[in-house]
Scaffold this motif. Structure first.
Motif, PDB file in Angstrom:
ATOM      1  N   ASP A 144       0.839  -1.197   0.000  1.00 22.44           N
ATOM      2  CA  ASP A 144       0.000   0.000   0.000  1.00 22.44           C
ATOM      3  C   ASP A 144       0.875   1.249   0.000  1.00 22.44           C
ATOM      4  O   ASP A 144       2.092   1.174  -0.173  1.00 22.44           O
ATOM      5  CB  ASP A 144      -0.957  -0.002   1.201  1.00 22.44           C
ATOM      6  CG  ASP A 144      -0.217  -0.191   2.525  1.00 22.44           C
ATOM      7  OD1 ASP A 144       0.905   0.351   2.661  1.00 22.44           O
ATOM      8  OD2 ASP A 144      -0.743  -0.869   3.424  1.00 22.44           O
ATOM      9  N   ASN A 145       0.234   2.388   0.193  1.00 25.80           N
ATOM     10  CA  ASN A 145       0.960   3.661   0.113  1.00 25.80           C
ATOM     11  C   ASN A 145       2.060   3.783   1.163  1.00 25.80           C
ATOM     12  O   ASN A 145       3.044   4.502   0.961  1.00 25.80           O
ATOM     13  CB  ASN A 145      -0.019   4.832   0.249  1.00 25.80           C
ATOM     14  CG  ASN A 145      -0.960   4.928  -0.937  1.00 25.80           C
ATOM     15  OD1 ASN A 145      -0.647   4.441  -2.017  1.00 25.80           O
ATOM     16  ND2 ASN A 145      -2.108   5.549  -0.743  1.00 25.80           N
ATOM     17  N   THR A 146       1.896   3.089   2.280  1.00 28.88           N
ATOM     18  CA  THR A 146       2.920   3.175   3.329  1.00 28.88           C
ATOM     19  C   THR A 146       4.202   2.461   2.918  1.00 28.88           C
ATOM     20  O   THR A 146       5.236   2.618   3.565  1.00 28.88           O
ATOM     21  CB  THR A 146       2.400   2.566   4.644  1.00 28.88           C
ATOM     22  OG1 THR A 146       2.126   1.167   4.438  1.00 28.88           O
ATOM     23  CG2 THR A 146       1.128   3.265   5.100  1.00 28.88           C
ATOM     24  N   ASP A 147       4.128   1.672   1.842  1.00 25.01           N
ATOM     25  CA  ASP A 147       5.300   0.916   1.387  1.00 25.01           C
ATOM     26  C   ASP A 147       5.983   1.555   0.188  1.00 25.01           C
ATOM     27  O   ASP A 147       6.911   0.976  -0.381  1.00 25.01           O
ATOM     28  CB  ASP A 147       4.884  -0.517   1.007  1.00 25.01           C
ATOM     29  CG  ASP A 147       4.217  -1.252   2.152  1.00 25.01           C
ATOM     30  OD1 ASP A 147       4.789  -1.243   3.254  1.00 25.01           O
ATOM     31  OD2 ASP A 147       3.127  -1.818   1.949  1.00 25.01           O
ATOM     32  N   GLU A 148       5.542   2.746  -0.215  1.00 22.22           N
ATOM     33  CA  GLU A 148       6.039   3.350  -1.453  1.00 22.22           C
ATOM     34  C   GLU A 148       7.552   3.511  -1.475  1.00 22.22           C
ATOM     35  O   GLU A 148       8.194   3.335  -2.509  1.00 22.22           O
ATOM     36  CB  GLU A 148       5.374   4.712  -1.680  1.00 22.22           C
ATOM     37  CG  GLU A 148       3.952   4.614  -2.210  1.00 22.22           C
ATOM     38  CD  GLU A 148       3.375   5.973  -2.534  1.00 22.22           C
ATOM     39  OE1 GLU A 148       4.063   6.983  -2.268  1.00 22.22           O
ATOM     40  OE2 GLU A 148       2.248   6.034  -3.041  1.00 22.22           O
ATOM     41  N   ASP A 149       8.131   3.868  -0.350  1.00 27.00           N
ATOM     42  CA  ASP A 149       9.568   4.143  -0.308  1.00 27.00           C
ATOM     43  C   ASP A 149      10.399   2.914   0.052  1.00 27.00           C
ATOM     44  O   ASP A 149      11.617   3.012   0.202  1.00 27.00           O
ATOM     45  CB  ASP A 149       9.859   5.264   0.695  1.00 27.00           C
ATOM     46  CG  ASP A 149       9.210   6.579   0.284  1.00 27.00           C
ATOM     47  OD1 ASP A 149       9.075   6.808  -0.932  1.00 27.00           O
ATOM     48  OD2 ASP A 149       8.836   7.362   1.176  1.00 27.00           O
ATOM     49  N   LYS A 150       9.748   1.776   0.184  1.00 22.46           N
ATOM     50  CA  LYS A 150      10.472   0.576   0.593  1.00 22.46           C
ATOM     51  C   LYS A 150      11.015  -0.180  -0.617  1.00 22.46           C
ATOM     52  O   LYS A 150      10.368  -0.265  -1.657  1.00 22.46           O
ATOM     53  CB  LYS A 150       9.558  -0.342   1.410  1.00 22.46           C
ATOM     54  CG  LYS A 150       9.135   0.249   2.743  1.00 22.46           C
ATOM     55  CD  LYS A 150       8.242  -0.708   3.516  1.00 22.46           C
ATOM     56  CE  LYS A 150       7.836  -0.110   4.860  1.00 22.46           C
ATOM     57  NZ  LYS A 150       6.951  -1.008   5.630  1.00 22.46           N
ATOM     58  N   THR A 151      12.205  -0.731  -0.452  1.00 26.10           N
ATOM     59  CA  THR A 151      12.784  -1.591  -1.476  1.00 26.10           C
ATOM     60  C   THR A 151      12.289  -3.015  -1.265  1.00 26.10           C
ATOM     61  O   THR A 151      12.165  -3.481  -0.128  1.00 26.10           O
ATOM     62  CB  THR A 151      14.319  -1.562  -1.406  1.00 26.10           C
ATOM     63  OG1 THR A 151      14.771  -0.234  -1.680  1.00 26.10           O
ATOM     64  CG2 THR A 151      14.936  -2.524  -2.417  1.00 26.10           C
ATOM     65  N   ILE A 152      11.991  -3.704  -2.356  1.00 28.90           N
ATOM     66  CA  ILE A 152      11.569  -5.100  -2.295  1.00 28.90           C
ATOM     67  C   ILE A 152      12.822  -5.965  -2.443  1.00 28.90           C
ATOM     68  O   ILE A 152      13.418  -6.032  -3.519  1.00 28.90           O
ATOM     69  CB  ILE A 152      10.546  -5.419  -3.394  1.00 28.90           C
ATOM     70  CG1 ILE A 152       9.314  -4.521  -3.233  1.00 28.90           C
ATOM     71  CG2 ILE A 152      10.145  -6.891  -3.348  1.00 28.90           C
ATOM     72  CD1 ILE A 152       8.306  -4.650  -4.359  1.00 28.90           C
ATOM     73  N   PHE A 153      13.232  -6.593  -1.345  1.00 27.28           N
ATOM     74  CA  PHE A 153      14.433  -7.426  -1.341  1.00 27.28           C
ATOM     75  C   PHE A 153      14.070  -8.877  -1.631  1.00 27.28           C
ATOM     76  O   PHE A 153      13.200  -9.452  -0.970  1.00 27.28           O
ATOM     77  CB  PHE A 153      15.152  -7.332   0.006  1.00 27.28           C
ATOM     78  CG  PHE A 153      16.049  -6.142   0.136  1.00 27.28           C
ATOM     79  CD1 PHE A 153      17.382  -6.212  -0.250  1.00 27.28           C
ATOM     80  CD2 PHE A 153      15.564  -4.947   0.627  1.00 27.28           C
ATOM     81  CE1 PHE A 153      18.217  -5.111  -0.140  1.00 27.28           C
ATOM     82  CE2 PHE A 153      16.389  -3.832   0.744  1.00 27.28           C
ATOM     83  CZ  PHE A 153      17.721  -3.916   0.356  1.00 27.28           C
ATOM     84  N   LEU A 154      14.749  -9.460  -2.594  1.00 27.91           N
ATOM     85  CA  LEU A 154      14.553 -10.858  -2.973  1.00 27.91           C
ATOM     86  C   LEU A 154      15.685 -11.658  -2.349  1.00 27.91           C
ATOM     87  O   LEU A 154      16.847 -11.487  -2.709  1.00 27.91           O
ATOM     88  CB  LEU A 154      14.551 -10.980  -4.490  1.00 27.91           C
ATOM     89  CG  LEU A 154      13.635  -9.954  -5.194  1.00 27.91           C
ATOM     90  CD1 LEU A 154      13.815 -10.004  -6.695  1.00 27.91           C
ATOM     91  CD2 LEU A 154      12.186 -10.179  -4.811  1.00 27.91           C
ATOM     92  N   ILE A 155      15.347 -12.531  -1.390  1.00 22.99           N
ATOM     93  CA  ILE A 155      16.383 -13.137  -0.551  1.00 22.99           C
ATOM     94  C   ILE A 155      16.579 -14.630  -0.811  1.00 22.99           C
ATOM     95  O   ILE A 155      17.340 -15.275  -0.098  1.00 22.99           O
ATOM     96  CB  ILE A 155      16.088 -12.876   0.945  1.00 22.99           C
ATOM     97  CG1 ILE A 155      14.855 -13.638   1.411  1.00 22.99           C
ATOM     98  CG2 ILE A 155      15.906 -11.386   1.201  1.00 22.99           C
ATOM     99  CD1 ILE A 155      14.631 -13.550   2.923  1.00 22.99           C
ATOM    100  N   GLY A 156      15.929 -15.197  -1.813  1.00 19.22           N
ATOM    101  CA  GLY A 156      16.138 -16.604  -2.147  1.00 19.22           C
ATOM    102  C   GLY A 156      14.877 -17.421  -1.984  1.00 19.22           C
ATOM    103  O   GLY A 156      13.885 -16.932  -1.464  1.00 19.22           O
ATOM    104  N   GLY A 157      14.900 -18.640  -2.520  1.00 19.56           N
ATOM    105  CA  GLY A 157      16.004 -19.335  -3.153  1.00 19.56           C
ATOM    106  C   GLY A 157      16.031 -19.195  -4.668  1.00 19.56           C
ATOM    107  O   GLY A 157      15.812 -18.108  -5.198  1.00 19.56           O
TER     108      GLY A 157
END
Length: 218
Positions: A144-157
């Motif tokens: 949602d809008n509260t996540d706009e500035d967050k990076t989406i980290f892909l951690i595996g596998g």
């Protein structure tokens, strides 16, 4: 010209006018549709694009896992991981999720504290403290809008890395100067072909760790 001929001529003129009017209307509709499509595309182009990043630790052979687990425990690497992903979004596969739960033992709250967690799975529908999605691409639908500035980290596998390498902007790769007989490997050839090495931080220890940052080639 007979009356019958005049009537036929008038009918033909009416038909021709009706066809022309229909053609003009269709053309106007096509123009309007194209204009609307262009406006929608412009809105999409102007929307802020979410940032994706891969974060992984590999040994000197490019391996990152063995028998479904990370075959090492280096506190410096965990501090690096936490520092990058804290207060961000993390996406993982089921096996990675299970390994994290196993490492943490009994816990309350999120799988990884201070992070919004997603698990990619085609078979599961729900998990404690994480949202299950069918693919990496589905994650954005749950933000949602509260996540706009967050990076989406892909951690595996492997599956998450495979899907993520095509959309990631940055890759954080810890290189462990040792060999751990891994059975799961990160596609380092793809990384070097499509990303440029940006920064390297060395951590002296036994074994030596190198924290590297890669940026997608423009």
């Amino acid at each position: 010209m007979t009356n019958e001929q005049r009537q036929q001529w008038a009918y033909q003129q009416q038909m021709r006018a009706a066809i022309q009017a229909a053609q003009h209307e269709q053309q106007a509709q096509r123009v309007a549709t194209a204009r609307q499509a262009a406006q929608v595309q412009q809105m999409i182009d102007e929307m802020p694009r979410r940032q994706y990043a891969i974060i992984v630790a590999v040994d000197i052979q490019g391996g990152f896992a063995k028998a479904g687990e990370i075959p090492w425990h280096y506190p410096a690497d965990f501090r690096w991981f936490k520092g990058r992903t804290k207060n961000q979004v993390v996406v993982m596969g089921r096996v990675t999720y299970e390994d994290i739960v196993k490492r943490r033992g009994e816990f309350t709250g999120n799988v990884l504290s201070d992070r919004k967690c997603f698990v990619v799975s085609n078979t599961l529908t729900e998990l404690p403290h994480a949202t299950v999605v069918k693919s990496v691409g589905d994650v954005e639908h749950h933000l949602d809008n509260t996540d706009e500035d967050k990076t989406i980290f892909l951690i595996g596998g492997e599956r998450v890395f495979a899907e993520g390498l095509s959309i990631a902007d940055t890759a954080y790769v810890t290189v462990v100067n040792a060999e751990h007989s891994c059975d799961r490997f990160f596609p380092t050839d793809f990384l070097m072909e499509h990303f440029d090495s940006d920064k390297v931080y060395k951590h002296d220890g036994s074994p030596e760790l190198r924290f590297t940052i890669w940026k997608r080639k423009i």
